[in-house]
Design a protein around this motif. Structure first.
Motif, PDB file in Angstrom:
ATOM      1  N   CYS A  37     -71.350 133.698  27.747  1.00  0.00           N
ATOM      2  CA  CYS A  37     -70.214 133.186  28.515  1.00  0.00           C
ATOM      3  C   CYS A  37     -70.625 132.992  29.968  1.00  0.00           C
ATOM      4  CB  CYS A  37     -69.037 134.158  28.450  1.00  0.00           C
ATOM      5  SG  CYS A  37     -68.336 134.304  26.808  1.00  0.00           S
ATOM      6  N   PHE A  38     -70.150 131.912  30.563  1.00  0.00           N
ATOM      7  CA  PHE A  38     -70.402 131.612  31.957  1.00  0.00           C
ATOM      8  C   PHE A  38     -69.059 131.490  32.666  1.00  0.00           C
ATOM      9  CE2 PHE A  38     -74.257 130.387  29.927  1.00  0.00           C
ATOM     10  CZ  PHE A  38     -75.259 130.573  30.867  1.00  0.00           C
ATOM     11  N   ALA A  39     -68.853 132.283  33.704  1.00  0.00           N
ATOM     12  CA  ALA A  39     -67.622 132.243  34.481  1.00  0.00           C
ATOM     13  C   ALA A  39     -67.976 131.991  35.936  1.00  0.00           C
ATOM     14  CB  ALA A  39     -66.851 133.550  34.336  1.00  0.00           C
ATOM     15  N   GLY A  40     -67.157 131.185  36.601  1.00  0.00           N
ATOM     16  CA  GLY A  40     -67.427 130.866  37.991  1.00  0.00           C
ATOM     17  C   GLY A  40     -66.150 130.581  38.747  1.00  0.00           C
ATOM     18  N   ALA A  41     -66.316 130.160  39.987  1.00  0.00           N
ATOM     19  CA  ALA A  41     -65.177 129.867  40.842  1.00  0.00           C
ATOM     20  C   ALA A  41     -64.410 128.639  40.345  1.00  0.00           C
ATOM     21  CB  ALA A  41     -65.644 129.649  42.277  1.00  0.00           C
ATOM     22  N   THR A  42     -65.136 127.700  39.745  1.00  0.00           N
ATOM     23  CA  THR A  42     -64.523 126.491  39.199  1.00  0.00           C
ATOM     24  C   THR A  42     -65.220 126.142  37.886  1.00  0.00           C
ATOM     25  OG1 THR A  42     -66.063 124.983  40.285  1.00  0.00           O
ATOM     26  CG2 THR A  42     -64.066 125.578  41.524  1.00  0.00           C
ATOM     27  N   LEU A  43     -64.617 125.241  37.157  1.00  0.00           N
ATOM     28  CA  LEU A  43     -65.239 124.774  35.919  1.00  0.00           C
ATOM     29  C   LEU A  43     -66.538 124.031  36.240  1.00  0.00           C
ATOM     30  CD1 LEU A  43     -64.684 124.903  32.902  1.00  0.00           C
ATOM     31  CD2 LEU A  43     -63.550 122.685  33.096  1.00  0.00           C
ATOM     32  N   GLU A  44     -66.541 123.296  37.345  1.00  0.00           N
ATOM     33  CA  GLU A  44     -67.744 122.578  37.787  1.00  0.00           C
ATOM     34  C   GLU A  44     -68.886 123.565  38.051  1.00  0.00           C
ATOM     35  OE1 GLU A  44     -69.835 119.417  38.033  1.00  0.00           O
ATOM     36  OE2 GLU A  44     -67.691 118.992  38.129  1.00  0.00           O
ATOM     37  N   HIS A  45     -68.563 124.699  38.638  1.00  0.00           N
ATOM     38  CA  HIS A  45     -69.561 125.741  38.909  1.00  0.00           C
ATOM     39  C   HIS A  45     -70.123 126.300  37.603  1.00  0.00           C
ATOM     40  CE1 HIS A  45     -70.830 129.842  40.445  1.00  0.00           C
ATOM     41  NE2 HIS A  45     -71.564 129.003  41.136  1.00  0.00           N
ATOM     42  N   CYS A  46     -69.269 126.526  36.619  1.00  0.00           N
ATOM     43  CA  CYS A  46     -69.713 127.023  35.308  1.00  0.00           C
ATOM     44  C   CYS A  46     -70.671 126.034  34.664  1.00  0.00           C
ATOM     45  CB  CYS A  46     -68.522 127.219  34.374  1.00  0.00           C
ATOM     46  SG  CYS A  46     -67.389 128.505  34.838  1.00  0.00           S
ATOM     47  N   LEU A  47     -70.310 124.749  34.719  1.00  0.00           N
ATOM     48  CA  LEU A  47     -71.156 123.716  34.125  1.00  0.00           C
ATOM     49  C   LEU A  47     -72.504 123.644  34.837  1.00  0.00           C
ATOM     50  CD1 LEU A  47     -71.486 121.509  32.020  1.00  0.00           C
ATOM     51  CD2 LEU A  47     -70.370 119.919  33.616  1.00  0.00           C
ATOM     52  N   ALA A  48     -72.509 123.797  36.146  1.00  0.00           N
ATOM     53  CA  ALA A  48     -73.771 123.797  36.910  1.00  0.00           C
ATOM     54  C   ALA A  48     -74.647 124.972  36.493  1.00  0.00           C
ATOM     55  CB  ALA A  48     -73.486 123.841  38.408  1.00  0.00           C
ATOM     56  N   PHE A  53     -79.313 126.987  33.419  1.00  0.00           N
ATOM     57  CA  PHE A  53     -79.779 127.894  32.371  1.00  0.00           C
ATOM     58  C   PHE A  53     -80.515 127.110  31.283  1.00  0.00           C
ATOM     59  CE2 PHE A  53     -79.192 130.147  28.329  1.00  0.00           C
ATOM     60  CZ  PHE A  53     -79.675 131.401  28.651  1.00  0.00           C
ATOM     61  N   LEU A  54     -79.929 126.007  30.840  1.00  0.00           N
ATOM     62  CA  LEU A  54     -80.552 125.198  29.795  1.00  0.00           C
ATOM     63  C   LEU A  54     -81.896 124.639  30.257  1.00  0.00           C
ATOM     64  CD1 LEU A  54     -77.431 123.324  28.388  1.00  0.00           C
ATOM     65  CD2 LEU A  54     -78.769 125.105  27.245  1.00  0.00           C
ATOM     66  N   LYS A  55     -81.967 124.235  31.512  1.00  0.00           N
ATOM     67  CA  LYS A  55     -83.221 123.726  32.063  1.00  0.00           C
ATOM     68  C   LYS A  55     -84.301 124.811  32.048  1.00  0.00           C
ATOM     69  CE  LYS A  55     -85.001 121.672  36.301  1.00  0.00           C
ATOM     70  NZ  LYS A  55     -84.646 121.312  37.691  1.00  0.00           N
ATOM     71  N   GLU A  56     -83.949 126.016  32.486  1.00  0.00           N
ATOM     72  CA  GLU A  56     -84.900 127.137  32.524  1.00  0.00           C
ATOM     73  C   GLU A  56     -85.338 127.571  31.138  1.00  0.00           C
ATOM     74  OE1 GLU A  56     -83.013 130.271  34.691  1.00  0.00           O
ATOM     75  OE2 GLU A  56     -83.045 129.168  36.586  1.00  0.00           O
ATOM     76  N   GLU A  57     -84.482 127.358  30.143  1.00  0.00           N
ATOM     77  CA  GLU A  57     -84.764 127.846  28.794  1.00  0.00           C
ATOM     78  C   GLU A  57     -85.336 126.775  27.865  1.00  0.00           C
ATOM     79  OE1 GLU A  57     -84.881 130.930  28.114  1.00  0.00           O
ATOM     80  OE2 GLU A  57     -83.892 131.650  29.921  1.00  0.00           O
ATOM     81  N   GLY A  58     -85.744 125.638  28.423  1.00  0.00           N
ATOM     82  CA  GLY A  58     -86.432 124.625  27.632  1.00  0.00           C
ATOM     83  C   GLY A  58     -85.554 123.541  27.037  1.00  0.00           C
ATOM     84  N   PHE A  59     -84.312 123.446  27.474  1.00  0.00           N
ATOM     85  CA  PHE A  59     -83.381 122.453  26.940  1.00  0.00           C
ATOM     86  C   PHE A  59     -82.970 121.433  28.006  1.00  0.00           C
ATOM     87  CE2 PHE A  59     -82.824 126.310  24.439  1.00  0.00           C
ATOM     88  CZ  PHE A  59     -82.891 125.834  23.138  1.00  0.00           C
ATOM     89  N   GLY A  60     -83.793 121.243  29.015  1.00  0.00           N
ATOM     90  CA  GLY A  60     -83.450 120.391  30.143  1.00  0.00           C
ATOM     91  C   GLY A  60     -83.294 118.920  29.808  1.00  0.00           C
ATOM     92  N   GLU A  61     -83.861 118.474  28.702  1.00  0.00           N
ATOM     93  CA  GLU A  61     -83.806 117.052  28.359  1.00  0.00           C
ATOM     94  C   GLU A  61     -82.535 116.659  27.608  1.00  0.00           C
ATOM     95  OE1 GLU A  61     -84.822 118.776  24.494  1.00  0.00           O
ATOM     96  OE2 GLU A  61     -85.367 119.285  26.526  1.00  0.00           O
ATOM     97  N   LEU A  62     -81.716 117.624  27.231  1.00  0.00           N
ATOM     98  CA  LEU A  62     -80.507 117.307  26.458  1.00  0.00           C
ATOM     99  C   LEU A  62     -79.470 116.599  27.323  1.00  0.00           C
ATOM    100  CD1 LEU A  62     -80.008 120.608  24.448  1.00  0.00           C
ATOM    101  CD2 LEU A  62     -80.971 118.466  23.640  1.00  0.00           C
ATOM    102  N   LEU A 110     -66.735 129.073  30.442  1.00  0.00           N
ATOM    103  CA  LEU A 110     -67.258 128.267  29.342  1.00  0.00           C
ATOM    104  C   LEU A 110     -68.129 129.150  28.469  1.00  0.00           C
ATOM    105  CD1 LEU A 110     -68.310 125.081  31.322  1.00  0.00           C
ATOM    106  CD2 LEU A 110     -66.404 125.259  29.706  1.00  0.00           C
ATOM    107  N   VAL A 111     -68.190 128.831  27.194  1.00  0.00           N
ATOM    108  CA  VAL A 111     -69.016 129.562  26.239  1.00  0.00           C
ATOM    109  C   VAL A 111     -70.154 128.634  25.818  1.00  0.00           C
ATOM    110  CG1 VAL A 111     -69.092 130.715  24.008  1.00  0.00           C
ATOM    111  CG2 VAL A 111     -67.018 130.861  25.413  1.00  0.00           C
ATOM    112  N   LEU A 112     -71.374 129.101  25.992  1.00  0.00           N
ATOM    113  CA  LEU A 112     -72.544 128.337  25.577  1.00  0.00           C
ATOM    114  C   LEU A 112     -73.073 128.919  24.284  1.00  0.00           C
ATOM    115  CD1 LEU A 112     -74.837 126.262  26.108  1.00  0.00           C
ATOM    116  CD2 LEU A 112     -76.024 128.094  27.345  1.00  0.00           C
TER     117      LEU A 112
END
Length: 132
Positions: A37-48, A53-62, A110-112
């Motif tokens: 789960c990702f929680a932030g000040a805004t939904l935009e912050h969660c998505l960022a 996270f996806l970029k660091e974990e090898g999913f940056g091209e999605l 958001l839940v990833l």
């Protein structure tokens, strides 16, 4: 005399998927699906945060939604919990899902879910056609 630099190589989640009943970076894994789960000040912050996270974990091209407004277009507008039991409420692109929580009050979370592409019957699990 030679000196050697010791480097610590961080294995990405994509290259080294967490085993069953393990935790990784604040999330949990059953060996087939990693959930965090990702929680932030805004939904935009969660998505960022998810994007980084996806970029660091090898999913940056999605391909991902360009912003929170576009992500919201994937949200199921129906509040009927029975429908939400059978549908993914959010953005889905193999092997990831970015989902809105079932609790409508959690507007800044958001839940990833990341699915193990190397697991047997990966696509069936991703599309909820197979459960163990």
């Amino acid at each position: 005399m030679h000196s050697f630099a010791i480097r610590f190589i961080k294995m990405s989640l994509r290259a080294n998927f967490p085993i069953s009943e393990s935790s990784y970076q604040g999330g949990t894994s059953d060996g087939y699906c990693y959930q965090c789960c990702f929680a932030g000040a805004t939904l935009e912050h969660c998505l960022a945060m998810i994007r980084e996270f996806l970029k660091e974990e090898g999913f940056g091209e999605l391909p991902l939604p360009k912003d929170a407004a576009e992500l919201k277009m994937f949200r199921i507008p129906n509040r009927n919990r029975q429908i939400l039991m059978f549908e993914d409420n959010g953005y889905v692109h193999n092997p990831i899902k970015i989902l809105f929580p079932n609790d409508p009050r959690k507007t800044k979370m958001l839940v990833l879910e990341i699915f193990n592409e190397n697991a047997p019957n990966h696509l069936l699990r991703f599309h909820r056609r197979l459960w163990d």
